[in-house]
Scaffold this motif. Structure first.
Motif, mmCIF file in Angstrom:
data_model
loop_
_atom_site.group_PDB
_atom_site.id
_atom_site.type_symbol
_atom_site.label_atom_id
_atom_site.label_comp_id
_atom_site.label_asym_id
_atom_site.label_seq_id
_atom_site.Cartn_x
_atom_site.Cartn_y
_atom_site.Cartn_z
ATOM 1 N N UNK A 1 23.245 30.901 36.800
ATOM 2 C CA UNK A 1 23.844 31.289 35.456
ATOM 3 C C UNK A 1 23.993 32.836 35.245
ATOM 4 N N UNK A 2 25.195 33.216 35.122
ATOM 5 C CA UNK A 2 25.442 34.582 35.041
ATOM 6 C C UNK A 2 26.012 35.082 33.649
ATOM 7 N N UNK A 3 25.559 35.661 33.005
ATOM 8 C CA UNK A 3 25.866 36.053 31.519
ATOM 9 C C UNK A 3 26.232 37.515 31.367
ATOM 10 N N UNK A 4 27.670 37.860 31.025
ATOM 11 C CA UNK A 4 28.129 39.090 30.730
ATOM 12 C C UNK A 4 28.170 39.553 29.338
ATOM 13 N N UNK A 5 27.327 40.752 28.921
ATOM 14 C CA UNK A 5 27.232 41.071 27.570
ATOM 15 C C UNK A 5 27.151 42.616 27.633
ATOM 16 N N UNK A 6 27.624 43.418 26.792
ATOM 17 C CA UNK A 6 27.285 44.603 26.413
ATOM 18 C C UNK A 6 26.146 44.764 25.378
ATOM 19 N N UNK A 7 25.703 43.798 24.960
ATOM 20 C CA UNK A 7 24.607 43.870 23.902
ATOM 21 C C UNK A 7 22.987 43.771 24.727
ATOM 22 N N UNK A 8 22.568 45.156 24.820
ATOM 23 C CA UNK A 8 21.389 45.123 25.479
ATOM 24 C C UNK A 8 20.364 44.308 24.761
#
Length: 558
Positions: A330-337
């Motif tokens: 499962x790969x999650x993309x986010x800019x929220x560290x």
């Protein structure tokens, strides 16, 4: 080819270390720069690895490493040029024969070999022998220079000679490589590629979060996560946000993962395993393509670290079996560290073992930092948080946790071997706000720095000692591994004298006596390596009976 800019970059980093640690030579600073950069350890640990000096047999540093799911013996040799015009010189091929002679004598346990080593190297050799006897391991030889690498023909000769020794690998760190490491150019942008099997992919988007779920081949997954500079391990940088370090093949769950991957049931792995969760800044792929290639920018494996490492070990045993493994990802993309930490904690169903960075904003540490600041001390909640502040006014949270565990909680062996748990299950035990305040922390830290000064002085004595100075050798070399037991011995002496353990003015003078008694304890056990001695939980008990002359009934832990 390395440039003047590269030279200035590395030399400035070494100069900073020389100034910060008040070292005698730039060469010593360069050695510590290499060891800390390549092994990702702190300066105190790196100091303890140095064996450079007379009768060093061509070995300038030795480090025994049990992290990252591997058991590795690291052997170093350093060449430090004092001027830029020396940076175009190749690593001297004359050193090859010295290294080969040492390796042959050491691993062949040649009679009389120990008598040809300086005191620090002698102790390291004993530790190596004990390390090898404890289980299978690898040996990595590091040639580090602020110049060029070996001439290709000499490198080929060296690698050919090493081939007769099993499990040996050569690594070269030249000026260009070190400049990359110091400037973090190689770590700024990291991209890995995975391939989704068939068209088995599902995508979902919620606001600023996007994710895909799919299946990947086990061998391709391992290849993508392998350290590009060290093919003998997975890349630790990809697991920085993982809440667990690898617990080793002997862990029951990991053993089952490993066994499945190398068994006839490898093809059923997808059904038996919970899969991997990866968080990244961005991913991209072409929908509708069979076996779609998936690109991930700056990924972090936040769940599935045990599976990843167990599969890596399996790939080294039976690569053909791992090729049959299919793995759910499962790969999650986010800019929220901040989401990285939340996903990491939420997806780990076991009791969470949180990393230092995940704990860095814990209210206890934040309040402790503010309290220490009122006393003009800076707490590094994160690694190198206050790197521009003079080291004499900085307290490293991890090192504080270790010495607190050894001194206040009377667990020196755990302080030595379980530093990864300081910000995990030991966190409430160590950073207890009902017991820890700024003044106590400053007192305990003052004890640690004073003990570290003693250790540095003893290391210098050991480096100056000849191989004939047997008494000096024993008294000096043990302190490399025994720093936390020394703090523990000080605590017990303070208890016997009814001294407040948080009163450094009274506790500090006990260090020489604790050191003397601990040296006698080690001297009475010449056949036990200090590496093993100070990792054994029984040592602290035996220490009191044999060295501090306490009665057995007085040995209860605090």
């Amino acid at each position: 080819m390395a440039t003047l800019l590269d030279w200035g970059n590395v030399d400035a980093a070494a100069a900073q270390i020389e100034k910060t640690l008040n070292l005698e030579t730039r060469r010593e600073a360069f050695s510590l720069l290499c060891v800390t950069s390549l092994l990702r350890i702190d300066f105190d640990e790196a100091r303890g690895s140095i064996t450079d000096g007379g009768e060093d047999r061509g070995i300038d540093a030795v480090y025994l490493d049990e992290r990252f799911g591997c058991r590795v013996i690291h052997l170093f040799q350093f060449k430090c040029h004092s001027k830029f015009n020396g940076s175009n010189r190749n690593f001297p091929s004359t050193e090859i024969d010295k290294l080969l002679a040492f390796i042959g004598d050491c691993f062949g346990q040649v009679d009389g070999f120990l008598d040809t080593c300086n005191p620090l190297l002698r102790q390291k050799v004993l530790d190596i022998w004990d390390f090898v006897n404890s289980g299978a391991c690898q040996v990595e030889v590091h040639l580090c220079s602020n110049g060029e690498r070996l001439i290709p023909d000499h490198k080929a000769r060296f690698e050919s000679s090493l081939a007769r020794f099993k499990f040996f690998q050569l690594h070269e760190a030249d000026l260009d490589f070190l400049s990359d490491t110091v400037s973090h150019r190689t770590a700024t942008e990291r991209e890995i590629h995975l391939r989704i099997v068939e068209e088995q992919i599902y995508e979902r988007t919620d606001g600023n979060v996007r994710a895909v779920i799919g299946t990947v081949c086990g061998d391709e997954f391992i290849a993508a996560l392998t350290d590009p500079t060290k093919p003998t391990q997975l890349d630790p940088d990809l697991f920085e946000e993982n809440v667990r370090v690898y617990l080793g093949e002997q862990n029951d769950i990991n053993r089952r993962i490993y066994d499945t991957a190398v068994s006839n049931e490898a093809g059923m792995f997808w059904y038996f395993n919970n899969g991997i969760t990866i968080v990244c800044e961005r991913f991209s792929y072409q929908p509708g393509f069979k076996n779609a290639p998936l690109r991930l920018l700056n990924p972090q494996v936040v769940n599935g670290g045990q599976t990843s490492h167990a599969l890596f070990q399996a790939s080294r045993t039976s690569f053909a079996s791992v090729q049959r493994v299919r793995l759910l990802v499962r790969i999650i993309e986010t800019q929220d560290k901040s989401l990285y930490a939340k996903v990491a904690e939420a997806t780990n169903s076991q009791t969470p073992i949180r990393s230092r960075d995940l704990r860095s904003n814990d209210p206890v540490l934040v309040r402790l930092e503010a309290s220490l600041l009122k006393h003009e001390w800076h707490l590094d909640r994160k690694r190198d948080q206050h790197s521009k502040i003079d080291e004499s006014r900085r307290i490293d949270a991890l090192k504080l946790g270790q010495v607190w565990l050894a001194y206040v909680r009377a667990e020196p062996d755990k302080a030595k071997t379980a530093s990864d748990r300081i910000f995990g299950e030991y966190f409430p035990l160590v950073f207890d706000p009902s017991e820890m305040d700024a003044k106590r922390v400053i007192s305990v830290w003052s004890l640690y720095t004073e003990i570290e000064k003693h250790r540095r002085a003893k290391l210098q004595e050991a480096r100056r000692a000849s191989r004939l100075a047997a008494e000096q050798e024993i008294e000096s070399a043990w302190i490399v591994e025994g720093l936390y037991h020394l703090a523990f011995a000080v605590r017990k002496l303070a208890d016997r004298a009814n001294i407040d353990i948080f009163d450094f003015d009274q506790v500090g003078p006990l260090i020489p006596e604790a050191e003397r008694r601990l040296a006698e304890f080690v001297k009475d056990r010449p056949n036990i390596s200090t590496y093993r001695l100070f990792r054994n939980a029984a040592t602290k008990q035996n220490l009191f009976r044999a060295s501090l002359n306490e009665q057995p009934q007085q040995l209860s832990l605090l």
